[in-house]
Scaffold this motif. Structure first.
Motif, PDB file in Angstrom:
ATOM      1  N   UNK A 163     -25.201  11.009  41.711  1.00 61.78           N
ATOM      2  CA  UNK A 163     -26.311  11.924  42.026  1.00 61.78           C
ATOM      3  C   UNK A 163     -27.279  11.218  42.959  1.00 61.78           C
ATOM      4  N   UNK A 164     -27.585  11.860  44.104  1.00 60.99           N
ATOM      5  CA  UNK A 164     -28.433  11.218  45.105  1.00 60.99           C
ATOM      6  C   UNK A 164     -29.568  12.099  45.580  1.00 60.99           C
ATOM      7  N   UNK A 165     -30.530  11.454  46.239  1.00 58.80           N
ATOM      8  CA  UNK A 165     -31.695  12.128  46.802  1.00 58.80           C
ATOM      9  C   UNK A 165     -32.826  11.133  46.957  1.00 58.80           C
ATOM     10  N   UNK A 166     -34.043  11.599  46.717  1.00 61.82           N
ATOM     11  CA  UNK A 166     -35.179  10.678  46.714  1.00 61.82           C
ATOM     12  C   UNK A 166     -35.503  10.061  48.050  1.00 61.82           C
ATOM     13  N   UNK A 167     -35.512  10.852  49.116  1.00 62.27           N
ATOM     14  CA  UNK A 167     -35.763  10.342  50.464  1.00 62.27           C
ATOM     15  C   UNK A 167     -37.113   9.639  50.563  1.00 62.27           C
ATOM     16  N   UNK A 168     -37.104   8.451  51.216  1.00 61.88           N
ATOM     17  CA  UNK A 168     -38.332   7.684  51.455  1.00 61.88           C
ATOM     18  C   UNK A 168     -38.373   7.290  52.933  1.00 61.88           C
ATOM     19  N   UNK A 169     -39.325   7.833  53.683  1.00 59.59           N
ATOM     20  CA  UNK A 169     -39.450   7.485  55.095  1.00 59.59           C
ATOM     21  C   UNK A 169     -39.890   6.034  55.246  1.00 59.59           C
ATOM     22  N   UNK A 170     -39.317   5.375  56.243  1.00 64.43           N
ATOM     23  CA  UNK A 170     -39.628   3.978  56.500  1.00 64.43           C
ATOM     24  C   UNK A 170     -38.635   3.014  55.891  1.00 64.43           C
ATOM     25  N   UNK A 171     -37.771   3.511  54.979  1.00 66.09           N
ATOM     26  CA  UNK A 171     -36.701   2.684  54.466  1.00 66.09           C
ATOM     27  C   UNK A 171     -37.067   1.758  53.330  1.00 66.09           C
ATOM     28  N   UNK A 172     -38.091   2.079  52.545  1.00 67.70           N
ATOM     29  CA  UNK A 172     -38.452   1.235  51.416  1.00 67.70           C
ATOM     30  C   UNK A 172     -37.751   1.728  50.148  1.00 67.70           C
ATOM     31  N   UNK A 173     -37.400   0.787  49.276  1.00 66.72           N
ATOM     32  CA  UNK A 173     -36.700   1.115  48.040  1.00 66.72           C
ATOM     33  C   UNK A 173     -37.703   1.377  46.921  1.00 66.72           C
TER      34      UNK A 173
END
Length: 435
Positions: free
Chosen positions: A307-317
């Motif tokens: 299961x995926x998603x959770x977009x974060x702009x800038x590439x931070x975890x």
């Protein structure tokens, strides 16, 4: 396939993912040392670079691939594994921006990437859990109307393996109360992406290509025979192809402001019993919803829900990937709300301002491709074939992408993240109030 899915130790080269834990055996490839001469040097051993190198090797070219870490280390070995046809912007958007001729050219190629993957899996006997079927799921009638328009557009460009789904028939693919309908693409599908990269790397080597790992590129110098430099050596070639995408770093300054790294997260549940799998996802197709910040999911070969998603702009975890994704999983399948999560990881893809892949030539003899904007599994494979065609003197299809205007993000590297977050907030707010 050699697997121990319950083992929680990982080789250093890869993120702590389900894919790394279930990867097929692969050789440790040496770093670049000294001076090397070849016809084509490819920077990056992800899908773009491997597809380019394999397409060229199949045409008889001598190819060397230079990779900063290991084959499939970046987005290509971490993604959701979904073969999503088309582009991040629909063909009607392409036509409105670039004209009917551009839309016709891109439309004719919109489903080719998945076909290339299937061809290579069959030709080189790549063990990567390939399975057919992908569903776009609508959470409201507006999204369903948009899917109807997308289907009509794709069919107008000759792509007919599509089936519109209503609120009842979509349950054959995802048995949840969330969706009012969807669109089944039979030419979509899903795959173990890291094993696909490993299989393609082996195919390149079987045709005489060479792959250097642990060899970060420090600079690319153009010229009649451009040169790729690493700390340990250099490759001089007739042509160079830059395929670093979100992980290119500072090696090619001209490309840095043309894409923005965006993090997406994936988690894998414990293995589920067969009855649960057949009840929740009877057809075995993969799913992505139609929200601006979308969720996507599928069943693995060993019956885990990925299961995926959770977009974060800038590439931070995110500090806690599981905490970010679990509410979305619980909303989709309430009976899995407390399911054990065995793996959770993050990775970056590259976003362009236009959301259209960016391909072209930096200078004579130096090609590049990046910015697939969330459609990378399929579009990278198309891009590799197009670059190989261009290097071999067949420019028409590559030029269809290369001629499209691409713009740097406004505000440069300082403001691209906050401005993108503001834009995403606007679209998410529209979705929440039903506009």
């Amino acid at each position: 396939m050699s697997r121990n899915p319950n083992k929680q130790t990982f080789p250093a080269p890869h993120a702590p993912s389900y894919y790394a834990a279930t990867a097929n055996p692969a050789p440790e490839r040496p770093p670049l040392a000294g001076a090397v001469e070849t016809q084509v040097c490819v920077v990056g051993a992800g899908f773009s670079g491997l597809s380019t190198a394999l397409s060229l090797a199949e045409r008889g070219y001598d190819v060397a691939v230079v990779e900063a870490s290991h084959v499939g280390w970046g987005a290509s070995g971490r993604n959701g594994g979904q073969l999503v046809n088309g582009y991040s912007r629909d063909l009607d958007v392409v036509e409105s921006r670039y004209g009917a001729e551009a839309a016709q050219a891109l439309g004719a190629m919109a489903f080719e990437g998945a076909d290339i993957i299937r061809e290579r899996v069959a030709r080189y006997a790549i063990d990567c859990d390939l399975r057919d079927g992908g569903v776009f799921a609508a959470l409201n009638t507006r999204q369903l109307d948009e899917l109807k328009s997308r289907a009509a557009s794709w069919q107008a460009h000759g792509h007919h393996a599509l089936q519109l789904l209503d609120e009842h028939s979509i349950r054959a693919h995802s048995n949840t109360d969330l969706y009012v309908g969807g669109l089944l693409d039979s030419r979509g599908g899903h795959v173990h992406p890291l094993n696909l990269t490993l299989g393609e790397a082996a195919a390149i080597e079987s045709l005489g290509g060479v792959i250097y790992e642990r060899s970060p590129v420090t600079r690319v110098v153009s010229g009649s025979r451009p040169t790729v430099y690493t700390d340990g050596g250099q490759v001089r070639a007739d042509k160079v192809v830059v395929c670093g995408n979100a992980y290119l770093g500072k090696a090619v300054p001209a490309l840095r402001d043309r894409v923005m790294p965006v993090a997406t997260q994936v988690m894998a549940t414990e293995p589920l019993d067969e009855a649960t799998v057949n009840r929740l996802m009877p057809s075995g197709a993969c799913i992505e919803d139609c929200n601006y910040m979308l969720d996507y999911y599928r069943m693995s070969a060993d019956r885990r829900l990925l299961f995926g998603g959770g977009t974060v702009y800038g590439g931070t975890t995110p500090a806690d990937i599981e905490a970010k994704l679990r509410p979305h999983l619980a909303r989709t399948f309430p009976e899995l709300a407390q399911a054990r999560i065995d793996y959770a990881w993050s990775g970056n893809f590259a976003l362009t301002l236009t959301r259209i892949p960016h391909m072209g030539e930096l200078e004579d003899n130096v090609y590049f491709s990046h910015g697939y904007s969330g459609h990378g599994v399929t579009t990278t494979h198309l891009a590799g074939r197009l670059i190989a065609e261009a290097i071999d003197g067949e420019h028409e299809r590559f030029d269809a992408f290369a001629m499209l205007k691409n713009h740097p993000f406004p505000g440069g590297r300082l403001l691209r993240v906050p401005l993108s977050v503001l834009g995403s907030w606007y679209y998410q707010t529209k979705e929440k109030i039903g506009l």
